[in-house]
Enzyme design. Structure first.
Site, PDB file in Angstrom:
ATOM      1  CB  THR A 110      -0.958  -0.015   0.873  1.00 47.14           C
ATOM      2  OG1 THR A 110      -1.991  -1.013   1.214  1.00 47.14           O
ATOM      3  CG2 THR A 110      -2.010   1.339   1.206  1.00 47.14           C
ATOM      4  CE  LYS A 185      -5.503  -1.520   1.353  1.00 45.62           C
ATOM      5  NZ  LYS A 185      -4.044  -2.131   1.805  1.00 45.62           N
ATOM      6  CE  LYS A 253       1.221   2.765   5.091  1.00 45.84           C
ATOM      7  NZ  LYS A 253       1.401   1.878   3.943  1.00 45.84           N
TER       8      LYS A 253
END
Length: 308
Positions: A110, A185, A253
């Site tokens: 990701t 995502k 994150k």
């Protein structure tokens, strides 16, 4: 050899050899499913002991990302964050150093769109094909082979890797140009992180008002706001158990990356910004390596009591 046996043998011969970079919670489970499905898999991990564990299960050991790519038809990378993804791909003895014509590189980490495009450019310049393929799903779906792949890049590589995706997941989407997989995502994980932050607030508000947390969870799970996330995380949250399926530091994150994307496209995200601030507090409190549901503990600390 019978016709059926010959066909089976030819099908087996067509399986591409697979390289795998990164053997954390997700990478280990995904690699294990490929091995069970009969793929020839070569693994690399920065911490050697994790790679040696997969070798005991039938994988080959690669010394560097570059060597893994040279030895395999398609190499997957599942790294923790953009910095790790860039290092594994572009660093000394990185994956791109092993790329040549016909090689495929699939990054399931990701990361943000700019990172994906940077890696894609280097892979293509070396003659290879690139696909970003971040996944929706955490530890249990990875173990069960029910992940959702959000891919973008070279359609030909999507087609070549399709059977491997089917081993590791229950669905796969091809979303177009590189960057769109990362964007999808980030949207998914932004919603997920915000949902769990709000759910945590609801549990603590109810408790503070004298309600049973078990009853709060039962009511939520029976109503219109129910979601698989709540049924999955709620029982362990009530027990204060945060064994990491998706570490909190990675959730924070992803919220940060989503906010950076929002700034780039001019879309305000006030709810996600508030959730990100809460996850940042949780990381500061030392909860980064716990499951992201430990955001509940950060809220308890802000109350100045244990919330029991």
């Amino acid at each position: 050899m019978s016709t059926d046996a010959k066909g089976a043998a030819e099908g087996a011969e067509k399986k591409p050899s697979i390289g795998w970079l990164g053997l954390g919670i997700m990478g280990t489970a995904m690699t294990r499913n490929l091995l069970k499905a009969g793929y020839d898999v070569t693994v690399w991990n920065r911490t050697l002991s994790k790679a040696e564990g997969m070798v005991q299960e039938g994988a080959r050991l690669g010394k560097t990302p570059a060597q893994v790519v040279r030895d395999c038809d398609i190499t997957f990378a599942m790294l923790a964050d953009p910095a790790a993804a860039l290092s594994a791909a572009l660093g000394e003895d990185g994956a791109v150093a092993g790329v040549s014509a016909g090689k495929g590189y699939v990054d399931v980490s990701t990361v943000d769109g700019d990172t994906a495009r940077q890696i894609a450019e280097a892979v293509r310049k070396a003659g290879g094909q690139f696909l970003e393929a971040p996944v929706s799903g955490s530890k249990k779906p990875a173990e069960d082979g029910t992940l959702i792949f959000l891919t973008a890049g070279d359609k030909a590589l999507f087609d070549r890797a399709s059977a491997a995706f089917d081993v590791m997941g229950k669905a796969k989407f091809f979303l177009g140009d590189v960057g769109q997989g990362a964007n999808m995502k980030l949207v998914v994980n932004m919603v997920m992180g915000s949902m769990l932050a709000s759910f945590s607030e609801g549990l603590l508000l109810g408790q503070a008002a004298g309600l049973s947390p078990e009853t709060i969870l039962e009511v939520v799970l029976l109503g219109a706001i129910n979601a698989p996330l709540y049924s999955m995380k709620g029982p362990t949250m009530l027990k204060g158990s945060y064994s990491p399926a998706f570490p909190l530091k990675h959730q924070q994150k992803d919220l940060r990356l989503a906010l950076e994307l929002a700034e780039a496209v001019g879309q305000p995200l006030p709810v996600a910004a508030a959730a990100n601030a809460l996850y940042e507090k949780a990381r500061e409190a030392g909860l980064g390596d716990q499951d992201f549901s430990a955001v509940l503990e950060a809220l308890k600390q802000r109350r100045g009591k244990d919330g029991a």
